[in-house]
Design a protein around this motif. Structure first.
Motif, mmCIF file in Angstrom:
data_model
loop_
_atom_site.group_PDB
_atom_site.id
_atom_site.type_symbol
_atom_site.label_atom_id
_atom_site.label_comp_id
_atom_site.label_asym_id
_atom_site.label_seq_id
_atom_site.Cartn_x
_atom_site.Cartn_y
_atom_site.Cartn_z
ATOM 1 N N SER A 158 0.959 -1.035 -0.093
ATOM 2 C CA SER A 158 -0.049 -0.210 -0.209
ATOM 3 C C SER A 158 0.373 1.213 0.041
ATOM 4 C CB SER A 158 -0.727 -0.230 1.697
ATOM 5 O OG SER A 158 -0.206 -0.088 2.606
ATOM 6 N N ARG A 328 -5.345 0.419 4.623
ATOM 7 C CA ARG A 328 -4.391 -0.430 3.619
ATOM 8 C C ARG A 328 -5.668 -1.744 3.549
ATOM 9 N NH1 ARG A 328 -0.552 -2.498 7.714
ATOM 10 N NH2 ARG A 328 0.365 -4.178 5.671
ATOM 11 N N GLU A 330 -5.628 -2.828 0.806
ATOM 12 C CA GLU A 330 -5.461 -3.425 -0.100
ATOM 13 C C GLU A 330 -4.006 -4.508 0.005
ATOM 14 O OE1 GLU A 330 -3.239 0.503 -0.446
ATOM 15 O OE2 GLU A 330 -5.314 -1.186 0.186
ATOM 16 N N ASP A 331 -3.768 -4.286 1.091
ATOM 17 C CA ASP A 331 -2.772 -5.154 1.868
ATOM 18 C C ASP A 331 -3.086 -7.026 2.709
ATOM 19 O OD1 ASP A 331 -0.943 -3.784 1.189
ATOM 20 O OD2 ASP A 331 -0.561 -3.028 3.623
#
Length: 478
Positions: A158, A328, A330-331
């Motif tokens: 991220s 975050r 997306e992590d």
């Protein structure tokens, strides 16, 4: 139209090669620069505008930006100012025509790494690029070595996390005290260990203590040590954590929970660089770097009188703020896969990953416990799964909490539009003329928006307010 300009296929995404972002509206120059830089082993992304560059920066910051000063729309100096605000450690090299040299000199005084005047020799450019990368990452290892080893325990792709890591790598080279802010479970100790590994003290001890987990009566002895017979039960001398960490790094977790009397003694140690164990008559010199962390608001604690202001400024020389896991998201797939790799060995199972529905459930869930909670959930499903692919039902059971609603773009836009219309109609008491003026729309268009969301002015009008009236469920001008 601002489009990314690809000069040739991107090289393999390897951690050894620095990533460069080129910004210029001259496609021929972009192509030439990209060829020269890629031939020198760099990974290159080329764009033709400041707006496109900022979009790339938001997704994944590069190691260096090379930008022309003269750009369409927002120019290179404005781009530099924006980079300076959002990525203070990112070096920028400006390319200038003769007439823009004064601007470039001014930008250099404000923090730009350097500038080159067109036309320039490619060897000069490569030398400038190398020096910029050396300055911004003085501890980066040579190609072929594990340049990311210092942060190996922190799994992330991220942009917000990478910004924190970029700042951490820069501060690691010095000896300044660091205060890490972040919610419980966000990885404060992992970041502290990463800073230690990237620092000149990496071969010396890293010692961690949770200041809120040890009773006040024992905390002083744990930190500063004691001599034999200093108190009942002190049958032998004890060095304490400061002396154990001598030459290395001492991590004081949850520093906000430290009692006031010990804050005074800690401040004295930081000022004098010496520790006097409990019961001792002489102090012993100590050389440690202090990294502290807390989930508390220390500014509020200072105002309340529960945290000393002088100690706060000693500890808060550099502040790093860790994002929550929800910031975050997306992590989450990356972290979950990383955890599975280790846990499948622990439980002696062959686990390939999550079913698509299960992974979607993880990504959309609320994570008040951050990465620590995610690890707990992944461990639970790994322990219970009987199949190589973890099912959504197992994840649902492990979460035991409602998922955060993730809207599509169209749904989010409609929701915002409805909430906005509701707000302006409340402000105007259902007066469409006033509401349309506030929204900077004409009445006809405003009525169409109301109709789309099944809203009528009468729903917001005071009982005795004049204006529009509802007729058969439709808004009609009075």
């Amino acid at each position: 139209m601002n489009l990314a300009v690809r000069t040739d296929p991107a090289p393999p995404d390897t951690p050894e090669s620095p990533r460069l972002l080129l910004v210029d509206d001259d496609p021929d120059l972009l192509r030439l620069l990209s060829m020269r830089l890629r031939a020198s082993g760099y990974r290159v992304e080329a764009v033709d505008s400041a707006e496109a560059a900022l979009a790339h920066l938001a997704v994944r910051p590069p190691d260096l930006v090379i930008s022309d000063v003269r750009l369409p729309g927002r120019d290179g100096l404005a781009l530099f100012d924006e980079i300076r605000r959002s990525h203070p450690g990112l070096p920028v090299i400006l390319l200038t025509a003769h007439g823009s040299i004064p601007d470039a000199v001014d930008a250099t005084a404000r923090g730009v790494f350097g500038y080159l005047t067109k036309p320039f020799d490619s060897r000069v450019l490569l030398d400038k690029v190398k020096r910029a990368l050396d300055v911004s990452a003085p501890r980066t290892l040579k190609a072929g070595e594990a340049s990311q080893a210092w942060r190996a325990e922190i799994v992330s792709r991220s942009a917000c996390m990478n910004e924190v890591l970029e700042e951490a790598r820069m501060v690691a080279a010095g000896d300044a005290s660091v205060l890490i802010r972040g919610a419980s479970g966000s990885g404060k100790e992992l970041l502290a260990r990463a800073i230690h590994r990237a620092s000149p003290r990496a071969q010396q001890p890293f010692v961690a203590i949770n200041c809120g987990a040890i009773p006040e009566a024992l905390l002083e002895s744990e930190l500063f040590g004691h001599v034999k017979g200093a108190f009942t039960g002190a049958g032998s001398a004890h060095d304490g954590l400061f002396l154990s960490a001598d030459g290395g790094t001492l991590f004081l977790d949850e520093i906000g929970d430290m009692p006031l009397p010990l804050q005074v003694k800690l401040l004295r140690v930081l000022q004098e660089r010496a520790v006097r164990p409990v019961g001792a008559t002489r102090a012993r010199a100590v050389n440690v770097r202090i990294i502290s962390a807390t989930h508390r608001d220390l500014d509020a604690a200072m105002h309340e009188g529960s945290f000393r202001e002088d100690l706060y400024y000693r500890l808060n020389v550099v502040r790093l703020s860790l994002p929550s896991l929800e910031a975050r998201r997306e992590d989450i797939p990356l972290l979950a896969g990383h955890f599975i790799h280790g846990l499948s060995e622990k439980y002696g199972k062959t686990i390939h990953g999550f079913a698509p529905e299960a992974l979607e459930m993880l990504v959309s869930a609320a994570w008040p416990g951050n990465v620590r909670q995610l690890y707990n959930v992944v461990e639970q499903v790994c322990a219970l799964t009987t199949t190589p692919l973890i099912a959504a039902t197992l994840v649902q059971r492990a979460l035991r909490a409602p998922s955060v609603e993730v809207l599509t773009y169209a749904e989010a836009r409609l929701r915002f539009e409805r909430d906005y219309l509701t707000q302006v109609l409340k402000l105007t008491g259902g007066n469409v003329t006033d509401a349309a003026r506030l929204a900077e729309r004409n009445r006809t268009e405003f009525y169409r928006l109301l109709q789309r969301h099944a809203l009528t002015p009468a729903m917001f009008r005071l009982a005795d307010a004049p204006g529009d009236v509802a007729v058969s469920g439709q808004a009609k001008s009075a």
